[in-house]
Design a protein around this motif. Structure first.
Motif, mmCIF file in Angstrom:
data_model
loop_
_atom_site.group_PDB
_atom_site.id
_atom_site.type_symbol
_atom_site.label_atom_id
_atom_site.label_comp_id
_atom_site.label_asym_id
_atom_site.label_seq_id
_atom_site.Cartn_x
_atom_site.Cartn_y
_atom_site.Cartn_z
ATOM 1 N N GLY A 176 -14.366 21.274 33.858
ATOM 2 C CA GLY A 176 -13.891 22.491 33.206
ATOM 3 C C GLY A 176 -14.809 22.935 32.085
ATOM 4 N N SER A 177 -15.318 21.959 31.318
ATOM 5 C CA SER A 177 -16.222 22.293 30.216
ATOM 6 C C SER A 177 -17.572 22.790 30.727
ATOM 7 C CB SER A 177 -16.423 21.059 29.328
ATOM 8 O OG SER A 177 -15.212 20.652 28.723
ATOM 9 N N PHE A 223 -4.626 17.044 23.828
ATOM 10 C CA PHE A 223 -5.462 16.123 24.602
ATOM 11 C C PHE A 223 -4.755 14.783 24.780
ATOM 12 C CE2 PHE A 223 -8.852 12.958 25.091
ATOM 13 C CZ PHE A 223 -9.511 13.492 26.196
ATOM 14 N N THR A 238 -8.937 12.336 35.457
ATOM 15 C CA THR A 238 -8.574 13.413 34.534
ATOM 16 C C THR A 238 -9.746 13.782 33.637
ATOM 17 O OG1 THR A 238 -6.251 12.690 34.520
ATOM 18 C CG2 THR A 238 -6.981 14.105 32.705
ATOM 19 N N ILE A 274 -8.526 24.775 33.688
ATOM 20 C CA ILE A 274 -8.399 23.357 34.014
ATOM 21 C C ILE A 274 -7.276 22.712 33.216
ATOM 22 C CG2 ILE A 274 -9.545 21.120 33.836
ATOM 23 C CD1 ILE A 274 -10.467 22.727 36.199
ATOM 24 N N ASP A 275 -7.153 23.053 31.934
ATOM 25 C CA ASP A 275 -6.095 22.478 31.110
ATOM 26 C C ASP A 275 -4.723 22.827 31.661
ATOM 27 O OD1 ASP A 275 -7.944 21.365 29.452
ATOM 28 O OD2 ASP A 275 -7.772 22.860 27.867
ATOM 29 N N LEU A 314 -4.264 20.836 34.955
ATOM 30 C CA LEU A 314 -4.034 19.418 34.710
ATOM 31 C C LEU A 314 -2.649 19.164 34.135
ATOM 32 C CD1 LEU A 314 -7.466 18.164 33.300
ATOM 33 C CD2 LEU A 314 -6.487 17.797 35.573
ATOM 34 N N ASP A 333 -12.217 25.887 30.684
ATOM 35 C CA ASP A 333 -11.359 24.887 30.057
ATOM 36 C C ASP A 333 -9.887 25.286 30.111
ATOM 37 O OD1 ASP A 333 -13.377 22.963 28.331
ATOM 38 O OD2 ASP A 333 -14.128 24.994 28.569
ATOM 39 N N GLU A 386 -12.292 15.794 35.542
ATOM 40 C CA GLU A 386 -11.814 17.163 35.739
ATOM 41 C C GLU A 386 -11.986 17.985 34.467
ATOM 42 O OE1 GLU A 386 -8.392 16.782 39.168
ATOM 43 O OE2 GLU A 386 -7.954 16.031 37.167
ATOM 44 N N ARG A 387 -11.724 17.362 33.329
ATOM 45 C CA ARG A 387 -11.939 18.072 32.056
ATOM 46 C C ARG A 387 -13.415 18.355 31.836
ATOM 47 N NH1 ARG A 387 -7.747 18.706 28.736
ATOM 48 N NH2 ARG A 387 -5.837 17.489 29.068
#
Length: 216
Positions: A114-115, A54, A107, A123-124, A127, A120, A110-111
Motif C-alpha cells: 500500500g505504501s 496500527f 499483513t 489498503i488500510d 485490511l 495506504d 500488504e501494508r
C-alpha cells in the motif's frame, strides 16, 4: 481414542482464549457488541474503519484468541483426518508461532504494498475489513474447540460444519471488500489477480505445509 486430547494444556489455552475475548468486551463493550453483529450489518465496518490504529488494543486481544483457537482447531483437525498424535508443548508452540507469523508478516507485506503504490487509505480499509472477519472466525474456532475438547462424538461433523461456516464468513468479508472497492479493482484487475495468488492463496499453501510437517 481421546486420551491424547484431554490434556490440561488445551484447557489452559482455551481459558486464556476466553480471557482475551472477555478482555476485548471489557475494553470496549459497545464496539464488541457491534463486532458480534457484523455479519449482515455494515455498521461496525463503517463506524470503526476511520478510527483504526496500527496497533489496536481491541483487535490485538481478538487476534490472540484467533491464533490460539485456530491452532487448537488445526491440532484437532490433524488428529481427526490425518493421524492421531500425542500432544507435545514444543511442537504446539511452533504451530502457534507459525500461524501468528504468517498472519502478521502477510499483513505487514500488504501494508508495504500500500505504501509503495501510495494507496495506504485503500489498503488500510481493506485490511480492517479482513481483520474483522478473521477475528470473527476466531470466535467460531473457540466455540468449535469447546465441542471438540469436551465431547467425544461427532468430531468430523463439528470440524466440517465449523470450516464451512468460517469459509462462508470470510467469503462474505471478501465480497464486502470487493463491492466497496469494485471500481478500483476493475481498473487494475491484472494486479488484483497477482495479489490474490501471492498474498491470499500463497500463505495458506505455506500454512498447509507447516501442518503436514507438524509431527516430524
Amino acid at each position: 481414542m481421546r486420551n491424547y486430547i484431554t490434556n490440561e494444556w488445551f484447557t489452559l489455552f482455551t481459558i486464556f482464549s476466553l480471557f482475551t475475548i472477555v478482555a476485548a468486551k471489557y475494553v470496549n463493550s459497545i464496539r464488541f457488541n457491534d463486532f458480534i453483529a457484523v455479519i449482515g450489518n455494515s455498521k461496525y465496518l463503517k463506524l470503526y474503519t476511520r478510527d483504526q490504529k496500527f496497533i489496536d488494543q481491541f483487535d490485538s486481544l481478538l487476534f490472540i484468541n484467533l491464533v490460539l483457537s485456530s491452532s487448537i482447531f488445526i491440532f484437532f483437525s490433524y488428529n481427526t483426518f490425518i493421524t492421531p498424535v500425542s500432544f507435545e508443548l514444543i511442537p504446539f508452540l511452533k504451530l502457534l508461532f507459525a500461524v501468528s507469523t504468517i498472519i502478521i508478516v502477510k499483513t505487514l507485506i500488504e501494508r508495504l504494498v500500500g505504501s509503495l503504490f501510495e494507496i495506504d487509505g485503500l489498503i488500510d480499509s481493506y485490511l480492517f475489513q479482513k481483520t474483522t472477519f478473521k477475528n470473527y472466525s476466531g470466535i467460531l474456532f473457540f466455540v468449535a474447540n469447546l465441542f471438540l475438547l469436551y465431547s467425544n462424538k461427532y468430531s468430523e461433523i463439528i470440524i466440517y460444519v465449523s470450516i464451512s461456516l468460517i469459509c462462508l464468513i470470510n467469503l462474505i468479508g471478501f465480497i464486502t471488500s470487493f463491492k466497496n472497492h469494485q471500481k478500483t479493482i476493475n481498473l487494475n484487475f491484472f494486479y488484483f489477480l497477482l495479489y490474490l495468488c501471492a498474498l491470499e492463496i500463497g500463505p495458506y499453501v505455506l500454512l498447509y505445509k507447516v501442518i503436514r510437517e507438524y509431527n516430524t
